[in-house]
Design an enzyme around this catalytic site. Sequence first.
Site, PDB file in Angstrom:
ATOM      1  N   GLY A 102       0.738  -1.111   0.023  1.00  0.00           N
ATOM      2  CA  GLY A 102       0.158  -0.184  -0.059  1.00  0.00           C
ATOM      3  C   GLY A 102       0.797   1.239   0.023  1.00  0.00           C
ATOM      4  N   THR A 105       4.352   1.246   1.384  1.00  0.00           N
ATOM      5  CA  THR A 105       5.280   0.234   0.718  1.00  0.00           C
ATOM      6  C   THR A 105       5.909   0.805  -0.843  1.00  0.00           C
ATOM      7  OG1 THR A 105       4.163  -1.557   1.549  1.00  0.00           O
ATOM      8  CG2 THR A 105       5.568  -2.010  -0.367  1.00  0.00           C
ATOM      9  N   ILE A 126      -6.673  -3.031   1.392  1.00  0.00           N
ATOM     10  CA  ILE A 126      -8.425  -3.231   1.641  1.00  0.00           C
ATOM     11  C   ILE A 126      -9.033  -1.642   1.582  1.00  0.00           C
ATOM     12  CG2 ILE A 126      -8.210  -5.246   2.710  1.00  0.00           C
ATOM     13  CD1 ILE A 126      -9.097  -3.938   5.424  1.00  0.00           C
ATOM     14  N   ASP A 127      -8.195  -0.658   2.007  1.00  0.00           N
ATOM     15  CA  ASP A 127      -8.766   0.789   2.103  1.00  0.00           C
ATOM     16  C   ASP A 127      -9.059   1.336   0.690  1.00  0.00           C
ATOM     17  OD1 ASP A 127      -8.081   0.261   4.890  1.00  0.00           O
ATOM     18  OD2 ASP A 127      -6.498   2.000   4.994  1.00  0.00           O
ATOM     19  N   MET A 169     -12.351  -0.615   8.850  1.00  0.00           N
ATOM     20  CA  MET A 169     -10.993   0.055   8.863  1.00  0.00           C
ATOM     21  C   MET A 169     -11.223   1.290   7.759  1.00  0.00           C
ATOM     22  SD  MET A 169      -8.082  -3.222   8.838  1.00  0.00           S
ATOM     23  CE  MET A 169      -7.683  -3.834  10.435  1.00  0.00           C
ATOM     24  N   ARG A 171      -8.127   4.362   7.596  1.00  0.00           N
ATOM     25  CA  ARG A 171      -7.443   5.407   8.566  1.00  0.00           C
ATOM     26  C   ARG A 171      -7.497   6.733   7.916  1.00  0.00           C
ATOM     27  NH1 ARG A 171      -2.665   4.544  11.090  1.00  0.00           N
ATOM     28  NH2 ARG A 171      -3.568   2.657  11.850  1.00  0.00           N
ATOM     29  N   ARG A 266     -23.906   0.598  21.628  1.00  0.00           N
ATOM     30  CA  ARG A 266     -22.863  -0.162  21.536  1.00  0.00           C
ATOM     31  C   ARG A 266     -21.981  -0.117  20.635  1.00  0.00           C
ATOM     32  NH1 ARG A 266     -24.819  -1.816  26.172  1.00  0.00           N
ATOM     33  NH2 ARG A 266     -25.390  -4.174  26.482  1.00  0.00           N
TER      34      ARG A 266
HETATM   35  O1  F6P Z   1      -3.780   0.150   5.614  1.00  0.00           O
HETATM   36  C1  F6P Z   1      -4.821  -0.976   5.812  1.00  0.00           C
HETATM   37  C2  F6P Z   1      -5.222  -1.382   7.229  1.00  0.00           C
HETATM   38  O2  F6P Z   1      -5.991  -2.043   7.066  1.00  0.00           O
HETATM   39  C3  F6P Z   1      -5.844   0.241   7.807  1.00  0.00           C
HETATM   40  O3  F6P Z   1      -7.350   0.427   7.258  1.00  0.00           O
HETATM   41  C4  F6P Z   1      -5.706  -0.143   9.329  1.00  0.00           C
HETATM   42  O4  F6P Z   1      -5.952   1.128   9.925  1.00  0.00           O
HETATM   43  C5  F6P Z   1      -4.375  -0.805   9.338  1.00  0.00           C
HETATM   44  O5  F6P Z   1      -4.058  -1.517   8.014  1.00  0.00           O
HETATM   45  C6  F6P Z   1      -4.175  -1.682  10.536  1.00  0.00           C
HETATM   46  O6  F6P Z   1      -2.883  -1.967  10.565  1.00  0.00           O
HETATM   47  P1  F6P Z   1      -2.446  -3.156  11.651  1.00  0.00           P
HETATM   48  O7  F6P Z   1      -2.685  -4.322  11.047  1.00  0.00           O
HETATM   49  O8  F6P Z   1      -0.913  -2.502  11.748  1.00  0.00           O
HETATM   50  O9  F6P Z   1      -3.037  -2.886  12.933  1.00  0.00           O
END
Ligand code: F6P
Length: 341
Positions: A102, A105, A126-127, A169, A171, A266
């Site tokens: 990603g 990288t 996946i983002d 997910m 970020r 919740r």
């Molecule tokens: O960058 C991909 C991702 O799946 C983000 O959506 C998520 O915040 C992050 O990786 C989580 O990373 P780790 O596996 O280091 O907790």
Amino acid sequence: MRIGVLTSGGDCPGLNAVIRSVVHRAVVDHGDEVIGFRDGWKGLLECDYLKLDLDAVSGILARGGTILGSSRVRPEHLRDGVERAKGHVRDLGLDAIIPIGGEGTLKAARLLSDNGLPIVGVPKTIDNDIAVTDVTFGFDTAVGVATEALDRLKTTAESHQRVLIVEVMGRHTGWIALHSGMAAGAHAIVVPERPFDIDELTAKVGARFSAGKRFAIVVAAEGAKPRPGTMDFDEGGKDIYGHERFAGVARQLAQELESRLGKEARPVILGHVQRGGTPTAYDRVLATRFGWHAVEAVHRGEFGRMTALKGTDITMVSLAEAVASLKTVPEERYAEAECVL
Ligand code: F6P
């Protein structure tokens, strides 16, 4: 030719499909040799690798994760390791490296490429936030997992007349939240690109209950935040890789909405389940096409570039362009989702 492959950063369904495709195209069609570095850039820096032949990639198309392992590397370690990496590439007689990863990288790939290493990148996350490709593999799988979870959560939320805040997910960008929220018919979606107004969100969820509905589902991308000054909010700190370590938007929203609405709320954090398991057919096909085209780019000597999906075609784009900005959710896409919430 001799080609090195590595997978770096957070894993993603479809990584093995790329590795398999690279090996098939390179070994079977071009008579190349392929090696795989273990655990991302770390494997290149430490010269830790294995031979990848047809047997090594047999049966991995549908397998999640990565047979090579993955890790994150701190940017300063990589900068310090450029000469070491060049030495290993020379000693191993490599003609090219195909890093699959990603944003982080690809930035590292660009650094090494700018320092003269023959690199052809393959984007994954996946983002879905890499700007120069329409889609990254892994996204479709993650959206499918999140959508199924949301469908399931609706029935339990309704039974207990609850508000469920489901954290997915994402970020920096809210693509998974947007797509899974639309697919599952969530009642509100909050994304990092558009800081939320807690009063508006409370009114929206409250209006549902006033209209006689007995539950509500809010999908929150993990990087979503309130508009500054509108709600007490712990943003968390940074980890050693410089990534934000979130303090939990779902947990904080659940507390706030419960106290404002007087309804039980919740938090549900989907977390790494979105990244695990078998890739969808769409992701397997995209990953396989990326692998095939990466090998072709190597044979054309198109270094410093990366595979990308444009419409239905795979094209090559420069790594510099790929890391220049992130693909964020545009306002129009958010508006389309909002009108059906
Ligand atoms: O960058 C991909 C991702 O799946 C983000 O959506 C998520 O915040 C992050 O990786 C989580 O990373 P780790 O596996 O280091 O907790």
